[in-house]
Motif scaffolding. Structure first.
Motif, short mmCIF file in Angstrom:
data_model
loop_
_atom_site.label_atom_id
_atom_site.label_comp_id
_atom_site.label_asym_id
_atom_site.label_seq_id
_atom_site.Cartn_x
_atom_site.Cartn_y
_atom_site.Cartn_z
N TYR A 110 1.84 4.67 0.09
CA TYR A 110 1.25 5.55 1.12
C TYR A 110 2.31 6.02 2.11
N VAL A 111 3.19 5.11 2.51
CA VAL A 111 4.27 5.50 3.42
C VAL A 111 5.19 6.51 2.75
N GLN A 112 5.50 6.29 1.47
CA GLN A 112 6.35 7.22 0.73
C GLN A 112 5.73 8.62 0.73
N GLN A 113 4.41 8.70 0.64
CA GLN A 113 3.73 9.99 0.61
C GLN A 113 3.34 10.48 2.01
N ARG A 114 3.88 9.80 3.02
CA ARG A 114 3.71 10.21 4.42
C ARG A 114 2.27 10.07 4.90
N GLU A 115 1.50 9.24 4.26
CA GLU A 115 0.17 8.88 4.76
C GLU A 115 0.33 7.59 5.57
N ASP A 168 -0.85 6.27 8.46
CA ASP A 168 -1.94 5.43 8.97
C ASP A 168 -2.55 4.59 7.85
N LYS A 169 -2.75 5.20 6.68
CA LYS A 169 -3.24 4.43 5.54
C LYS A 169 -2.25 3.35 5.16
N GLY A 170 -0.98 3.71 5.14
CA GLY A 170 0.05 2.75 4.77
C GLY A 170 0.08 1.56 5.71
N ILE A 171 0.01 1.82 7.00
CA ILE A 171 0.04 0.73 7.97
C ILE A 171 -1.18 -0.16 7.81
N GLU A 172 -2.34 0.43 7.62
CA GLU A 172 -3.57 -0.36 7.44
C GLU A 172 -3.46 -1.29 6.24
N VAL A 173 -2.94 -0.77 5.13
CA VAL A 173 -2.82 -1.58 3.90
C VAL A 173 -1.74 -2.64 4.06
N LEU A 174 -0.64 -2.28 4.68
CA LEU A 174 0.44 -3.24 4.87
C LEU A 174 0.01 -4.39 5.78
N SER A 196 9.51 1.15 8.97
CA SER A 196 9.79 2.51 8.49
C SER A 196 8.62 3.44 8.77
N ALA A 197 7.39 2.94 8.55
CA ALA A 197 6.21 3.76 8.80
C ALA A 197 6.11 4.14 10.27
N TYR A 198 6.30 3.16 11.16
CA TYR A 198 6.23 3.45 12.59
C TYR A 198 7.34 4.41 13.01
N PHE A 199 8.54 4.24 12.42
CA PHE A 199 9.64 5.15 12.75
C PHE A 199 9.27 6.58 12.41
N GLN A 200 8.72 6.77 11.22
CA GLN A 200 8.38 8.12 10.79
C GLN A 200 7.20 8.70 11.58
N LYS A 201 6.39 7.83 12.18
CA LYS A 201 5.35 8.28 13.10
C LYS A 201 5.90 8.52 14.51
N ASN A 251 6.90 6.31 16.51
CA ASN A 251 6.56 5.18 17.39
C ASN A 251 7.72 4.19 17.30
N TYR A 252 8.78 4.50 18.03
CA TYR A 252 10.03 3.78 17.86
C TYR A 252 9.98 2.36 18.42
N ASP A 253 9.21 2.16 19.47
CA ASP A 253 9.07 0.80 20.01
C ASP A 253 8.41 -0.13 18.99
N ALA A 254 7.36 0.37 18.33
CA ALA A 254 6.70 -0.44 17.31
C ALA A 254 7.63 -0.67 16.12
N ALA A 255 8.42 0.35 15.78
CA ALA A 255 9.37 0.19 14.68
C ALA A 255 10.38 -0.91 15.00
N VAL A 256 10.90 -0.91 16.21
CA VAL A 256 11.86 -1.94 16.62
C VAL A 256 11.24 -3.32 16.51
N LYS A 257 10.01 -3.46 16.96
CA LYS A 257 9.34 -4.76 16.94
C LYS A 257 9.22 -5.29 15.52
N GLU A 258 8.76 -4.43 14.60
CA GLU A 258 8.58 -4.87 13.21
C GLU A 258 9.92 -5.18 12.54
#
Length: 284
Positions: free
Chosen positions: A88-93, A95-101, A120-125, A127-134
């Motif tokens: 899902y993240v690869q296909q730029r979906e 929110d779906k990707g984050i939910e499944v992950l 990576s999903a948060y970065f592409q959204k 949301n850099y703070d969330a990306a850093v945390k993960e």
């Protein structure tokens, strides 16, 4: 520097090369239609193995339905949710990707690949703070993951936490001294900090590692032109664009994390009659 094709490497981190089909306790009787939970899980594992093989050949559209079915057949295996979320993240979906992950992480909370994919999903959204945390959480479990270090450095870069960004890029380079994307991005940081000579040196080091890399060559060209070395800059800029025409697109450069200072100088460089002639020649 563009995002790396991290999807298959994440599967390797998660140990997909070692997944084996469970051994059934007895042979399946002929004409049996009722499958028990172990047999269903075997089918789920087989499907997820098929999906990973399809990812190897970038056949994501074929991999996705297999991964979806695998989560139904083997819902207790984090691998099925991990692969589906990654696709899902690869296909730029995102929110779906984050939910499944998140489902994958609930099953395997100590699996760093899940955190890296979430980052990576948060970065592409954006949301850099969330990306850093993960990413930081995943790196505590696997501190030598080069691609994750690169993503963390990029996240710090977008937050303009420049010193932290450079420190993380240097950790990635310590893991792989030939990893020129991190060297290149240190150049991006230094340019935004006003250290033009330091930026040029890092970009030259990147070109030494990969002479076919268009990005650092164009960056050097822009820097030299801006510093008054116009003929050398124009010559190198033409060579860089001949390697990859996409770098004549300012929006593409922005997606590749070029900062405001470098984008402004690049806009002026691309607008010169000499470079416009090069671009028109390529287009024709």
């Amino acid at each position: 520097m563009p995002k790396l094709n991290w999807l298959f490497s994440l599967f390797a981190i998660a140990g997909f090369s070692t997944i084996a089909l469970p051994v059934s306790g007895q042979a399946l009787l002929p004409y049996t239609l009722n499958l028990d939970s172990e047999e269903l899980e075997q089918q789920g594992v087989a499907l997820i193995q098929d999906a990973v093989q399809l990812v190897r050949f970038e056949q994501y559209d074929l991999a996705l339905p297999r991964a979806k079915l695998a989560t139904q057949l083997a819902p207790n295996l984090f691998e099925t949710w991990f692969v589906l979320g990654s696709l899902y993240v690869q296909q730029r979906e995102f929110d779906k990707g984050i939910e499944v992950l998140m489902k994958a992480r609930a099953i395997a909370p100590e699996e760093p690949g899940i955190m890296f994919t979430l980052g990576s999903a948060y970065f592409q959204k954006e949301n850099y703070d969330a990306a850093v945390k993960e990413l930081e959480t995943g790196l505590k479990l696997d501190p030598e993951a080069t691609e994750a270090l690169f993503d963390l450095g990029n996240s710090y870069l977008m937050l303009k936490r420049y010193s932290e960004s450079i420190a993380v890029y240097e950790r990635a380079i310590a893991q792989d001294e030939e990893f020129w994307p991190a060297i290149n991005n240190i150049g991006l940081v230094k340019y935004e900090q006003g250290d033009i000579s330091g930026a040029i040196q890092h970009w030259r080091n990147s070109v030494t590692i990969d002479p076919e890399a268009a990005e650092p060559q164009l960056a050097i060209a822009v820097a030299l032109y801006t510093q008054g070395q116009q003929q050398e800059g124009l010559k190198l800029g033409e060579a860089a664009l001949s390697l990859d025409r996409k770098y004549a697109d300012l929006e593409f450069l922005k997606e590749n994390l070029w900062g405001e200072r470098l984008l402004g100088d690049t806009q002026r460089f691309l607008a010169t009659p000499e470079i416009q002639a090069v671009i028109e020649r390529f287009q024709s």
